[in-house]
Design a protein around this motif. Structure first.
Motif, PDB file in Angstrom:
ATOM      1  N   VAL A  44     -28.826 -28.272 -11.171  1.00 54.69           N
ATOM      2  CA  VAL A  44     -28.420 -29.133 -12.279  1.00 54.69           C
ATOM      3  C   VAL A  44     -28.922 -30.543 -11.972  1.00 54.69           C
ATOM      4  CG1 VAL A  44     -26.415 -27.797 -13.025  1.00 54.69           C
ATOM      5  CG2 VAL A  44     -26.158 -29.467 -11.180  1.00 54.69           C
ATOM      6  N   PRO A  45     -29.423 -31.258 -12.973  1.00 60.17           N
ATOM      7  CA  PRO A  45     -29.997 -32.583 -12.711  1.00 60.17           C
ATOM      8  C   PRO A  45     -28.941 -33.584 -12.243  1.00 60.17           C
ATOM      9  CG  PRO A  45     -30.587 -31.763 -14.904  1.00 60.17           C
ATOM     10  CD  PRO A  45     -29.507 -30.886 -14.387  1.00 60.17           C
ATOM     11  N   GLN A  46     -29.230 -34.255 -11.132  1.00 59.76           N
ATOM     12  CA  GLN A  46     -28.367 -35.350 -10.690  1.00 59.76           C
ATOM     13  C   GLN A  46     -28.633 -36.559 -11.577  1.00 59.76           C
ATOM     14  OE1 GLN A  46     -27.857 -35.932  -6.366  1.00 59.76           O
ATOM     15  NE2 GLN A  46     -29.350 -34.294  -6.079  1.00 59.76           N
ATOM     16  N   GLY A  47     -27.579 -37.091 -12.160  1.00 59.56           N
ATOM     17  CA  GLY A  47     -27.734 -38.202 -13.088  1.00 59.56           C
ATOM     18  C   GLY A  47     -27.287 -37.839 -14.484  1.00 59.56           C
ATOM     19  N   THR A  48     -27.066 -36.537 -14.733  1.00 57.26           N
ATOM     20  CA  THR A  48     -26.524 -36.110 -16.018  1.00 57.26           C
ATOM     21  C   THR A  48     -25.002 -36.087 -15.947  1.00 57.26           C
ATOM     22  OG1 THR A  48     -26.622 -33.784 -15.369  1.00 57.26           O
ATOM     23  CG2 THR A  48     -28.544 -34.692 -16.530  1.00 57.26           C
ATOM     24  N   LEU A  49     -24.360 -36.048 -17.110  1.00 52.59           N
ATOM     25  CA  LEU A  49     -22.899 -36.018 -17.148  1.00 52.59           C
ATOM     26  C   LEU A  49     -22.368 -34.638 -16.759  1.00 52.59           C
ATOM     27  CD1 LEU A  49     -22.348 -37.976 -20.493  1.00 52.59           C
ATOM     28  CD2 LEU A  49     -22.064 -38.845 -18.175  1.00 52.59           C
ATOM     29  N   SER A  50     -23.118 -33.594 -17.116  1.00 49.65           N
ATOM     30  CA  SER A  50     -22.637 -32.243 -16.860  1.00 49.65           C
ATOM     31  C   SER A  50     -22.894 -31.779 -15.430  1.00 49.65           C
ATOM     32  CB  SER A  50     -23.309 -31.263 -17.834  1.00 49.65           C
ATOM     33  OG  SER A  50     -24.713 -31.314 -17.701  1.00 49.65           O
ATOM     34  N   GLY A  51     -23.834 -32.412 -14.723  1.00 53.34           N
ATOM     35  CA  GLY A  51     -24.192 -31.986 -13.378  1.00 53.34           C
ATOM     36  C   GLY A  51     -23.012 -31.889 -12.421  1.00 53.34           C
ATOM     37  N   PRO A  52     -22.258 -32.996 -12.207  1.00 54.85           N
ATOM     38  CA  PRO A  52     -21.121 -32.924 -11.278  1.00 54.85           C
ATOM     39  C   PRO A  52     -20.064 -31.926 -11.713  1.00 54.85           C
ATOM     40  CG  PRO A  52     -21.717 -35.206 -11.739  1.00 54.85           C
ATOM     41  CD  PRO A  52     -22.492 -34.370 -12.685  1.00 54.85           C
ATOM     42  N   LYS A  53     -19.783 -31.864 -13.027  1.00 55.54           N
ATOM     43  CA  LYS A  53     -18.757 -30.935 -13.505  1.00 55.54           C
ATOM     44  C   LYS A  53     -19.187 -29.490 -13.270  1.00 55.54           C
ATOM     45  CE  LYS A  53     -15.815 -32.660 -15.304  1.00 55.54           C
ATOM     46  NZ  LYS A  53     -14.597 -33.274 -14.788  1.00 55.54           N
ATOM     47  N   CYS A  54     -20.459 -29.200 -13.501  1.00 55.90           N
ATOM     48  CA  CYS A  54     -20.964 -27.846 -13.245  1.00 55.90           C
ATOM     49  C   CYS A  54     -20.820 -27.491 -11.768  1.00 55.90           C
ATOM     50  CB  CYS A  54     -22.425 -27.741 -13.673  1.00 55.90           C
ATOM     51  SG  CYS A  54     -22.667 -27.628 -15.469  1.00 55.90           S
ATOM     52  N   PHE A  55     -21.067 -28.467 -10.904  1.00 55.59           N
ATOM     53  CA  PHE A  55     -20.960 -28.174  -9.470  1.00 55.59           C
ATOM     54  C   PHE A  55     -19.508 -27.922  -9.081  1.00 55.59           C
ATOM     55  CE2 PHE A  55     -20.750 -28.865  -4.942  1.00 55.59           C
ATOM     56  CZ  PHE A  55     -21.860 -28.166  -4.499  1.00 55.59           C
ATOM     57  N   LEU A  56     -18.562 -28.651  -9.686  1.00 58.06           N
ATOM     58  CA  LEU A  56     -17.145 -28.422  -9.391  1.00 58.06           C
ATOM     59  C   LEU A  56     -16.755 -26.990  -9.745  1.00 58.06           C
ATOM     60  CD1 LEU A  56     -15.257 -31.669 -10.507  1.00 58.06           C
ATOM     61  CD2 LEU A  56     -16.441 -31.171  -8.376  1.00 58.06           C
ATOM     62  N   VAL A  57     -17.236 -26.517 -10.895  1.00 56.40           N
ATOM     63  CA  VAL A  57     -16.953 -25.138 -11.301  1.00 56.40           C
ATOM     64  C   VAL A  57     -17.609 -24.158 -10.329  1.00 56.40           C
ATOM     65  CG1 VAL A  57     -17.371 -23.405 -13.091  1.00 56.40           C
ATOM     66  CG2 VAL A  57     -16.629 -25.715 -13.731  1.00 56.40           C
ATOM     67  N   TYR A  58     -18.830 -24.467  -9.928  1.00 54.96           N
ATOM     68  CA  TYR A  58     -19.599 -23.573  -9.060  1.00 54.96           C
ATOM     69  C   TYR A  58     -18.923 -23.387  -7.707  1.00 54.96           C
ATOM     70  CZ  TYR A  58     -23.917 -21.284  -7.507  1.00 54.96           C
ATOM     71  OH  TYR A  58     -24.840 -20.368  -7.075  1.00 54.96           O
ATOM     72  N   ILE A  59     -18.387 -24.470  -7.160  1.00 53.59           N
ATOM     73  CA  ILE A  59     -17.814 -24.416  -5.805  1.00 53.59           C
ATOM     74  C   ILE A  59     -16.316 -24.132  -5.827  1.00 53.59           C
ATOM     75  CG2 ILE A  59     -17.147 -26.845  -5.563  1.00 53.59           C
ATOM     76  CD1 ILE A  59     -18.346 -26.829  -2.765  1.00 53.59           C
ATOM     77  N   ASN A  60     -15.750 -23.997  -7.013  1.00 53.55           N
ATOM     78  CA  ASN A  60     -14.299 -23.891  -7.137  1.00 53.55           C
ATOM     79  C   ASN A  60     -13.723 -22.658  -6.464  1.00 53.55           C
ATOM     80  OD1 ASN A  60     -11.952 -25.219  -8.263  1.00 53.55           O
ATOM     81  ND2 ASN A  60     -11.762 -23.468  -9.652  1.00 53.55           N
TER      82      ASN A  60
END
Length: 396
Positions: free
Chosen positions: A317-333
C-alpha cells in the motif's frame, strides 16, 4: 615569548566565550519566536535549528554520485525498479477476485452528497504537495463550490461501477532518507513516500470514514498507531509503567523483544488484505472500491525535476495515502502471541515478566510471530529486531 603565549590564551578564551554567548542568544531568539507557532511550523523550525533538515535534491545527488555516476535520472529509475521489485513475489491482484463481483445497487447511505464533497474540499490544506496530476491544493480548496458537483458525480459513479480513473492511481514517489546522515544505500537508507492526486485523497478521506465506522472496535486494543487519540507517548507510558511495577518485586525481571518488519507497507499481499477487510463486514461497494484502489497502481520516482519510468508493484500500500496505515492495521490485526504484544503500526513489542526461578516462554511467542510473518508474506528484520532484559536486582 611566554607573554605572547599568555596573551594568545586570553584572546582564545575571550573568543570562545563570545562564541558561546552568541550561540546562546541565537538559540534563545529562535526558540522564543517559536512559542506562538503551530506544530507544523514548530517542527520545521526545530529541525533547521538542530541541523536535521536537509535539501532532498542535494541529498539524493550525493547518493547519485556514489551509485550512478551523478546521474539523478538513472538513480530515479534504479530506485523505482527496486521499490517495485520488493513485491515481485506476491500474486498480482486481478478482477477475478470475489470482491469485484457486486450485483446490488449502491445503498443510499453510501451515496455521497455535494455537501460532503464540498466540506472535504474546504478542509484541504492549501500547502499540500501536488500529485502527478499537477492540480495544486489551493485550486481545489478555493474553488470548492465550483468543483464539488462534478467531483461528487465522479465519486458516486466510481462507487457504483467499481472503477477509478487511472490518473488517480498514479503516484509520484519521493525518496526520503531514513536517517540524518546522507544515505549510502537505496535498499536500506531510503523511505518511499507517495504523492497522489489531491482529488483522489479527498475521495479517499470520505471512503475511509466508512471504513473506520466498520472496523471500529475490531482493531487490537494494544495497537497504538494510526488510531485517533493515541500516540507513542501512550504506549511508552503504559509499557514503562508495567515494567517498573514488575521489577519492583523481588526476584522478578522483564524480557522485552522488539520485532521490526522489513518493508512492511510494501509487502502487503492484496489478496490477504481484501480477505481480512471482508471478514470485518466491510460493505460490498466499499470493499470493491478498496480493491479497485489497489488494482494496477502505478508509480514513478521523482528526484528534483527528474522522473523515472513508471512501475506497477504487485503488492503493498502506498506510504503517504490515507488508506495505507489503516490497511496495515487491518493486515496486522490478527497477529497474536501468548505473551503481551503491543503494536505501534508496524513496530511490535513483546514482553514477559519472569520469575528468576521460573522458565521463560517468550520464545514460543517469537516463534508464533515468525510463523505469522511467513503466512502473511511479511519479513522480520533480524538486524533491527532486539532483545532487552530489564532487571534492577543487585548481585553480590
Amino acid at each position: 615569548m611566554s607573554g605572547d603565549l599568555n596573551q594568545a590564551n586570553i584572546l582564545r578564551t575571550n573568543v570562545n566565550r563570545a562564541a558561546l554567548k552568541l550561540k546562546y542568544n541565537f538559540y534563545q531568539t529562535q526558540i522564543a519566536a517559536m512559542h506562538e507557532s503551530g506544530s507544523h511550523d514548530w517542527w520545521k523550525h526545530m529541525k533547521t535549528i538542530m541541523g536535521l533538515k536537509t535539501n532532498g535534491k542535494s541529498c539524493m545527488q550525493g547518493l547519485a554520485n556514489k551509485t550512478t555516476d551523478g546521474d539523478c535520472g538513472l538513480l530515479a529509475n534504479t530506485m523505482n525498479d527496486f521499490f517495485v521489485s520488493v513485491s515481485d513475489h506476491l500474486p498480482r491482484l486481478n478482477k477475478s477476485h470475489k470482491v469485484f463481483d457486486v450485483n446490488e445497487e449502491l445503498p443510499d447511505q453510501y451515496v455521497i452528497s455535494v455537501c460532503t464533497t464540498f466540506k472535504a474540499l474546504e478542509s484541504v490544506k492549501a500547502n499540500k504537495a501536488t500529485g502527478p496530476d499537477n492540480i495544486p491544493a489551493w485550486v481545489l480548496r478555493n474553488y470548492a463550490n465550483v468543483l464539488a458537483p462534478p467531483l461528487t458525480a465522479i465519486f458516486n459513479n466510481s462507487l457504483r461501477e467499481g472503477v477509478l480513473p487511472m490518473e488517480w492511481k498514479m503516484a509520484n514517489v519521493i525518496p526520503l532518507p531514513k536517517t540524518s546522515p546522507p544515505p549510502v544505500s537505496i535498499e536500506k537508507d531510503i523511505r518511499p513516500i507517495s504523492l497522489t492526486p489531491i482529488a483522489a485523497k479527498v475521495f479517499e478521506s470520505i471512503i475511509m470514514k466508512w471504513v473506520d465506522e466498520t472496523i471500529e472496535g475490531e482493531i487490537d486494543a494494544k495497537q497504538f498507531g494510526g488510531i485517533s487519540g493515541t500516540s507513542t507517548t501512550d504506549v511508552l507510558v503504559e509499557l514503562v509503567h508495567m515494567w517498573y511495577k514488575a521489577t519492583d518485586k523481588l526476584n522478578f525481571y522483564v524480557i522485552v523483544v522488539m520485532l521490526d518488519f522489513s518493508k512492511a507497507f510494501d509487502l502487503i499481499n492484496h489478496h490477504l488484505l481484501l480477505d481480512k477487510l471482508q471478514s470485518y463486514g466491510l460493505p460490498a461497494h466499499i470493499l470493491r472500491w478498496m480493491a479497485t484502489f489497489l488494482l494496477d497502481r502505478a508509480q514513478r520516482v521523482k528526484i528534483g525535476n527528474e522522473y523515472s519510468h513508471s512501475g506497477h508493484p504487485n503488492g503493498g500500500v502506498p506510504q503517504g495515502t490515507l488508506s495505507g496505515p489503516k490497511c496495515f492495521l487491518v493486515y496486522i490485526n490478527d497477529l497474536k502471541t501468548t505473551v503481551p504484544l503491543y503494536k505501534y503500526v508496524d513496530d511490535n513489542t513483546l514482553f514477559e515478566i519472569c520469575d528468576r526461578n521460573g522458565v521463560s516462554v517468550i520464545q514460543e511467542s517469537v516463534d508464533i510471530a515468525a510463523r505469522w510473518t511467513e503466512q502473511n508474506d511479511m519479513k522480520i528484520n533480524s538486524e533491527k529486531s532486539k532483545e532487552i532484559i530489564i532487571s534492577f536486582a543487585i548481585r553480590c
